[in-house]
Design a protein around this motif. Structure first.
Motif, mmCIF file in Angstrom:
data_model
loop_
_atom_site.group_PDB
_atom_site.id
_atom_site.type_symbol
_atom_site.label_atom_id
_atom_site.label_comp_id
_atom_site.label_asym_id
_atom_site.label_seq_id
_atom_site.Cartn_x
_atom_site.Cartn_y
_atom_site.Cartn_z
ATOM 1 N N PRO A 108 40.662 53.304 30.768
ATOM 2 C CA PRO A 108 42.110 53.438 31.781
ATOM 3 C C PRO A 108 41.919 53.082 33.042
ATOM 4 C CG PRO A 108 41.930 55.177 29.846
ATOM 5 C CD PRO A 108 40.694 54.373 29.806
ATOM 6 N N GLY A 109 40.579 53.684 33.340
ATOM 7 C CA GLY A 109 40.365 53.436 34.879
ATOM 8 C C GLY A 109 39.993 52.177 35.337
ATOM 9 N N ASP A 110 39.489 51.384 34.511
ATOM 10 C CA ASP A 110 39.208 49.854 34.436
ATOM 11 C C ASP A 110 40.565 49.309 34.582
ATOM 12 O OD1 ASP A 110 36.436 50.066 34.825
ATOM 13 O OD2 ASP A 110 36.433 50.202 32.438
ATOM 14 N N THR A 111 41.464 49.664 33.664
ATOM 15 C CA THR A 111 42.792 48.819 33.701
ATOM 16 C C THR A 111 43.566 49.214 34.985
ATOM 17 O OG1 THR A 111 42.916 49.143 31.423
ATOM 18 C CG2 THR A 111 44.869 48.843 32.471
ATOM 19 N N TYR A 112 43.563 50.383 35.474
ATOM 20 C CA TYR A 112 44.197 50.771 36.801
ATOM 21 C C TYR A 112 43.703 50.197 37.841
ATOM 22 C CZ TYR A 112 44.743 54.097 40.743
ATOM 23 O OH TYR A 112 44.939 54.766 41.921
ATOM 24 N N ILE A 113 42.415 49.853 38.117
ATOM 25 C CA ILE A 113 41.867 48.867 38.902
ATOM 26 C C ILE A 113 42.191 47.626 38.773
ATOM 27 C CG2 ILE A 113 39.825 48.062 40.401
ATOM 28 C CD1 ILE A 113 38.641 50.841 39.322
ATOM 29 N N ALA A 114 42.027 46.881 37.466
ATOM 30 C CA ALA A 114 42.717 45.452 37.370
ATOM 31 C C ALA A 114 43.910 45.329 37.975
ATOM 32 C CB ALA A 114 42.075 45.283 35.912
ATOM 33 N N ARG A 115 44.563 46.310 37.721
ATOM 34 C CA ARG A 115 46.279 46.065 38.009
ATOM 35 C C ARG A 115 46.251 45.810 39.468
ATOM 36 N NH1 ARG A 115 47.617 49.859 34.006
ATOM 37 N NH2 ARG A 115 47.806 51.593 35.713
ATOM 38 N N ASP A 116 45.460 46.690 40.237
ATOM 39 C CA ASP A 116 45.591 46.871 41.754
ATOM 40 C C ASP A 116 45.018 45.339 42.227
ATOM 41 O OD1 ASP A 116 46.338 49.283 42.328
ATOM 42 O OD2 ASP A 116 44.785 50.147 43.258
ATOM 43 N N LEU A 117 43.838 44.983 41.447
ATOM 44 C CA LEU A 117 43.310 43.546 41.994
ATOM 45 C C LEU A 117 44.263 42.511 41.602
ATOM 46 C CD1 LEU A 117 39.626 44.138 40.686
ATOM 47 C CD2 LEU A 117 40.545 44.282 43.128
ATOM 48 N N ALA A 118 45.010 42.735 40.573
ATOM 49 C CA ALA A 118 46.003 41.525 40.167
ATOM 50 C C ALA A 118 47.045 41.468 41.336
ATOM 51 C CB ALA A 118 46.536 41.918 38.602
ATOM 52 N N GLU A 119 47.373 42.485 41.806
ATOM 53 C CA GLU A 119 48.713 42.651 42.881
ATOM 54 C C GLU A 119 47.778 41.793 44.190
ATOM 55 O OE1 GLU A 119 49.904 46.334 43.658
ATOM 56 O OE2 GLU A 119 50.729 46.615 41.523
ATOM 57 N N LEU A 120 46.578 42.160 44.330
ATOM 58 C CA LEU A 120 45.931 41.819 45.522
ATOM 59 C C LEU A 120 45.925 40.182 45.513
ATOM 60 C CD1 LEU A 120 44.362 42.500 48.077
ATOM 61 C CD2 LEU A 120 42.320 42.696 46.946
ATOM 62 N N GLN A 121 45.370 39.679 44.313
ATOM 63 C CA GLN A 121 45.177 38.221 44.176
ATOM 64 C C GLN A 121 46.513 37.456 44.404
ATOM 65 O OE1 GLN A 121 43.228 39.064 40.371
ATOM 66 N NE2 GLN A 121 41.903 37.318 40.787
ATOM 67 N N ARG A 122 47.615 38.281 43.812
ATOM 68 C CA ARG A 122 48.806 37.438 43.986
ATOM 69 C C ARG A 122 49.520 37.421 45.467
ATOM 70 N NH1 ARG A 122 50.247 40.063 39.043
ATOM 71 N NH2 ARG A 122 51.090 41.873 40.199
ATOM 72 N N ALA A 123 48.904 38.594 46.218
ATOM 73 C CA ALA A 123 49.369 38.617 47.690
ATOM 74 C C ALA A 123 48.445 37.816 48.551
ATOM 75 C CB ALA A 123 49.343 40.071 48.171
ATOM 76 N N LYS A 124 47.071 37.774 48.352
ATOM 77 C CA LYS A 124 46.288 37.306 49.149
ATOM 78 C C LYS A 124 45.541 36.063 48.745
ATOM 79 C CE LYS A 124 44.435 38.964 52.754
ATOM 80 N NZ LYS A 124 43.427 39.296 53.696
ATOM 81 N N ARG A 125 45.501 36.062 47.659
ATOM 82 C CA ARG A 125 44.487 35.074 46.676
ATOM 83 C C ARG A 125 43.269 35.133 46.887
ATOM 84 N NH1 ARG A 125 48.060 31.220 44.414
ATOM 85 N NH2 ARG A 125 50.063 31.113 45.742
ATOM 86 N N VAL A 126 42.853 36.346 46.761
ATOM 87 C CA VAL A 126 41.472 36.845 47.189
ATOM 88 C C VAL A 126 40.719 36.577 45.947
ATOM 89 C CG1 VAL A 126 39.426 38.603 47.645
ATOM 90 C CG2 VAL A 126 41.815 38.264 49.002
ATOM 91 N N PRO A 127 39.379 35.865 45.492
ATOM 92 C CA PRO A 127 38.716 35.639 44.310
ATOM 93 C C PRO A 127 38.251 36.986 43.940
ATOM 94 C CG PRO A 127 37.632 34.420 45.871
ATOM 95 C CD PRO A 127 39.146 34.903 46.566
ATOM 96 N N VAL A 128 38.211 37.104 42.475
ATOM 97 C CA VAL A 128 37.639 38.162 41.901
ATOM 98 C C VAL A 128 36.767 37.929 41.197
ATOM 99 C CG1 VAL A 128 38.081 40.532 40.750
ATOM 100 C CG2 VAL A 128 39.697 39.817 42.423
ATOM 101 N N VAL A 129 35.366 38.310 41.248
ATOM 102 C CA VAL A 129 34.438 37.943 40.094
ATOM 103 C C VAL A 129 34.078 39.226 39.395
ATOM 104 C CG1 VAL A 129 31.880 37.502 39.894
ATOM 105 C CG2 VAL A 129 33.306 36.506 41.429
ATOM 106 N N ALA A 130 34.416 39.284 37.952
ATOM 107 C CA ALA A 130 33.848 40.368 37.015
ATOM 108 C C ALA A 130 32.364 40.698 37.033
ATOM 109 C CB ALA A 130 34.701 40.317 36.003
#
Length: 311
Positions: A108-130
């Motif tokens: 759940p903690g990872d899912t919580y962060i992944a949702r935050d990052l998805a919103e950031l990607q939509r807003a700023k298009r910052v690439p995320v490397v897992a």
């Protein structure tokens, strides 16, 4: 027809932020990429309290790594401020590394962060490397399962398994992160500089790291360290100087103070001996480390005390 040749002096330089839940291996990975210790590490979660910048410079490439506190569901004002610090940092970087430890299932903690990052990607298009950290702790089958789970968690620019302890895939990760950095006419920091943290903050972190070793689970969150002063010892010969470093260690209760000090001061002496090694390396001088343990009742929940302690 002439073909433009690449500028041999052009740099790729920028900022990468490592995020993840507490104890995901972010600080250890920061140190492995830099090749030296710039962030404290501990088996205790939520060890990192500040954004730590480590600087990696190679062949016209400069990666400034920002190691952040672990994102978590906060229970105190301190926890809320640490989460705010992470989110503010994410808005200012060129690429994000999302650390998910291979020896723990995606939760759940990872899912919580992944949702935050998805919103950031939509807003700023910052690439995320897992990044599948701690790959040395699992076999190939478990690692493959973990990579599949990571893939299903979000839309990543890349997925890289690595072991900061063994050095596996660390260079490959550096290359992937650098690919997402902007071009620059020059390096952002002088070559050879490994961090931009000031000495006071690094000393405080070294003392806190030593104090965290072997303590009870509830104590790490209650521990804060403040450097009072660093002064040259008077009367020392020029060829053998010494620095007096005075440091206050704050806890929230008298019972915690007793744990840090130990019977007859034995525990505090161990903390001082361990921390002094790193401090002398940092300052390049012999050091007399003067530690004092003080109680600041419920400081994690008190806005005034949080400000006084640097949060």
């Amino acid at each position: 027809m002439t073909v433009d040749q690449p500028d041999a002096t052009q740099w790729h330089a920028g900022f990468a932020c490592l995020v993840g839940r507490p104890n995901a291996g972010k600080s250890t990975l920061t140190n492995a990429l830099v090749g030296d210790k710039v962030a404290i590490t501990s088996s205790k979660p939520q060890t990192t309290r500040h954004t730590i910048r480590g600087i990696v410079t190679r062949d016209h490439q400069q990666l400034i790594l920002v190691d952040t506190p672990g994102l978590h569901r906060p229970r105190t004002l301190l926890g809320e401020r640490l989460n705010d610090l992470v989110r503010e940092t994410l808005l200012e970087v060129d690429v994000i590394g999302f650390c998910l430890p291979a020896d723990q299932k995606v939760g759940p903690g990872d899912t919580y962060i992944a949702r935050d990052l998805a919103e950031l990607q939509r807003a700023k298009r910052v690439p995320v490397v897992a990044i599948a950290t701690k790959s040395d702790k699992v076999d190939r089958e478990r690692l493959a399962e973990h990579l599949i789970a990571i893939d299903q968690l979000g839309d990543w620019a890349a997925i890289i398994p690595c072991s900061a302890v063994r050095g596996d895939q660390v260079e490959e990760l550096f290359g992937v992160l650098v690919e997402h950095l902007p071009t620059s006419p020059a390096a952002l920091y002088p070559e050879g500089q490994l961090s931009d943290e000031d000495d006071d903050k690094m000393i405080a972190e070294l003392v806190r790291e030593a104090a965290l070793e072997g303590v009870r689970d509830e104590l790490p969150h209650s521990l804060a360290v403040v450097v009072e002063e660093i002064v040259p010892r008077e009367g020392r010969p020029d060829d053998d100087p010494m620095l007096d470093v005075r440091v206050n260690v704050f806890v929230e209760r008298d019972s915690q103070k007793a744990i840090i000090i130990g019977r007859g001061g034995s525990r505090l002496r161990e903390v001082g001996t361990t921390a002094r090694v790193g401090i002398e390396k940092l300052l390049g001088s012999k050091v007399f480390l003067d530690l004092h343990v003080k109680v600041a009742k419920d400081w994690q929940r008190d806005p005034k005390q949080l400000q006084r302690l640097g949060f």
